[in-house]
Design a protein around this motif. Structure first.
Motif, PDB file in Angstrom:
ATOM      1  N   ASP A 139       0.810  -1.215   0.000  1.00  0.00           N
ATOM      2  CA  ASP A 139       0.000   0.000   0.000  1.00  0.00           C
ATOM      3  C   ASP A 139       0.844   1.267   0.000  1.00  0.00           C
ATOM      4  O   ASP A 139       0.516   2.240  -0.689  1.00  0.00           O
ATOM      5  CB  ASP A 139      -0.939   0.011   1.211  1.00  0.00           C
ATOM      6  N   GLN A 170       0.705   4.083  -2.916  1.00  0.00           N
ATOM      7  CA  GLN A 170       0.314   5.461  -2.634  1.00  0.00           C
ATOM      8  C   GLN A 170       1.367   6.457  -3.106  1.00  0.00           C
ATOM      9  O   GLN A 170       1.034   7.559  -3.562  1.00  0.00           O
ATOM     10  CB  GLN A 170       0.049   5.635  -1.142  1.00  0.00           C
ATOM     11  N   SER A 171       2.642   6.089  -3.022  1.00  0.00           N
ATOM     12  CA  SER A 171       3.684   6.984  -3.518  1.00  0.00           C
ATOM     13  C   SER A 171       3.565   7.166  -5.026  1.00  0.00           C
ATOM     14  O   SER A 171       3.774   8.266  -5.552  1.00  0.00           O
ATOM     15  CB  SER A 171       5.068   6.454  -3.147  1.00  0.00           C
ATOM     16  N   ALA A 175       0.686   6.836  -6.688  1.00  0.00           N
ATOM     17  CA  ALA A 175      -0.544   7.592  -6.907  1.00  0.00           C
ATOM     18  C   ALA A 175      -0.255   9.087  -6.897  1.00  0.00           C
ATOM     19  O   ALA A 175      -0.792   9.847  -7.720  1.00  0.00           O
ATOM     20  CB  ALA A 175      -1.578   7.240  -5.846  1.00  0.00           C
ATOM     21  N   HIS A 176       0.607   9.525  -5.990  1.00  0.00           N
ATOM     22  CA  HIS A 176       0.988  10.938  -5.916  1.00  0.00           C
ATOM     23  C   HIS A 176       1.658  11.386  -7.219  1.00  0.00           C
ATOM     24  O   HIS A 176       1.376  12.469  -7.743  1.00  0.00           O
ATOM     25  CB  HIS A 176       1.932  11.140  -4.726  1.00  0.00           C
ATOM     26  N   PHE A 236      -7.095   1.104  -5.164  1.00  0.00           N
ATOM     27  CA  PHE A 236      -6.205   2.068  -5.806  1.00  0.00           C
ATOM     28  C   PHE A 236      -6.948   2.830  -6.900  1.00  0.00           C
ATOM     29  O   PHE A 236      -6.870   4.057  -6.989  1.00  0.00           O
ATOM     30  CB  PHE A 236      -5.003   1.317  -6.390  1.00  0.00           C
ATOM     31  N   LEU A 296      -8.134   6.953  -7.074  1.00  0.00           N
ATOM     32  CA  LEU A 296      -7.311   7.761  -7.975  1.00  0.00           C
ATOM     33  C   LEU A 296      -8.069   8.297  -9.184  1.00  0.00           C
ATOM     34  O   LEU A 296      -7.759   9.382  -9.681  1.00  0.00           O
ATOM     35  CB  LEU A 296      -6.124   6.915  -8.450  1.00  0.00           C
TER      36      LEU A 296
END
Length: 275
Positions: free
Chosen positions: A208, A212-213, A215-216, A237, A241
């Protein structure tokens, strides 16, 4: 394992990497796209829209036809019916190299790197499309070619910094972890300065924090005007997003809409979980 090779979340602020000024942002549109194999439809009448500056999701159970759609968009497969439009222009009949020159970039489910080359050199491959000095200038080592080489390597380093991998620039790509190799492939795609970025299962096998990194980073890419089409099995995810999601099952669209509407759609639940 050496500490430099351990997986770690990306926490650095993303560096700016916009498409070249001559390549205006472009929306992807599919109109009734179909592909038949021996008369059997793998994809049948798919229409979708991935606007510039947004992340659009394409989801579905295994065998739904998601990767076939990506292969049709990128010219790896030819259409049986329908049209593919990029920025309003029909690109349905273009081959993969021509589509790359139009600003189409992708990643693959199966990682495709040069394992014995360094991380820097693997990413540098993507920037070579924008070289202006020419082969002869490079061969002769002219000042213009050396200056351009320094400029491109600086851009590679900025991209490595963006993905939290600047300290691994000289490491052999094939010696790195699966997660790092995934990031290298994404960086190489971004190095082409795409107008359309197709991400095929980009966070497969990641935890996760790693997801998430990324996704940024993907949000930052979309904010720069790139149309992003995300194909992914990680439903959480995708839901977090994407602004709009299309759902495939057996080669056909069965639902579309915002994350909440798609998540509550009975046909989507049935496609994933059965009756």
């Amino acid at each position: 394992m050496h500490s430099a090779l351990r997986e770690r979340p990306v926490v650095r602020a993303p560096a700016h990497l916009s498409p070249p000024a001559a390549a205006a942002p472009a929306t992807l549109e599919l109109e009734g796209v179909a592909r038949h194999f021996g008369g059997v439809p793998a994809v049948d009448g798919v229409s979708l829209r991935a606007p510039a500056g947004q992340i659009t999701g394409l989801i579905g159970p295994n065998g739904a036809g998601k990767t076939t759609v990506v292969n049709l968009i990128t010219g790896i497969l030819h259409l049986t019916h329908g049209r593919v439009l990029l920025g309003g222009e029909d690109v349905s009949r273009l081959e993969a190299p021509q589509l790359a020159r139009c600003g189409v970039a992708r990643t693959f489910q199966n990682i495709r790197l040069v394992p014995d080359a360094s991380v820097l050199d693997n990413v540098l491959v993507g920037f070579h499309r924008h070289e202006t000095s020419g082969a002869m200038a490079n061969l002769l080592g002219l000042p213009s070619a050396r200056a351009e080489s320094r400029r491109l390597k600086a851009q590679v380093m900025a991209l490595l910094e963006r993905f939290g991998m600047a300290d691994l620039a000289q490491h052999r790509a094939g010696a790195l972890s699966y997660g790092h190799q995934r990031r290298i492939e994404m960086m190489r795609a971004l190095a082409t300065r795409p107008r359309l970025l197709l991400l095929d299962e980009p966070v497969a096998g990641m935890n996760d924090a790693e997801a998430q990194s990324l996704a940024h980073i993907f949000r930052g890419v979309a904010d720069e005007g790139v149309a992003v089409l995300l194909i992914e099995h990680n439903m959480r995810f995708v839901m977090a997003l994407c602004t709009h999601i299309y759902v495939l099952a057996s080669g056909r669209l069965i639902a579309e809409g915002g994350p909440d509407a798609v998540g509550r759609n009975p046909r989507v639940v049935e496609a994933y979980l059965g009756t």
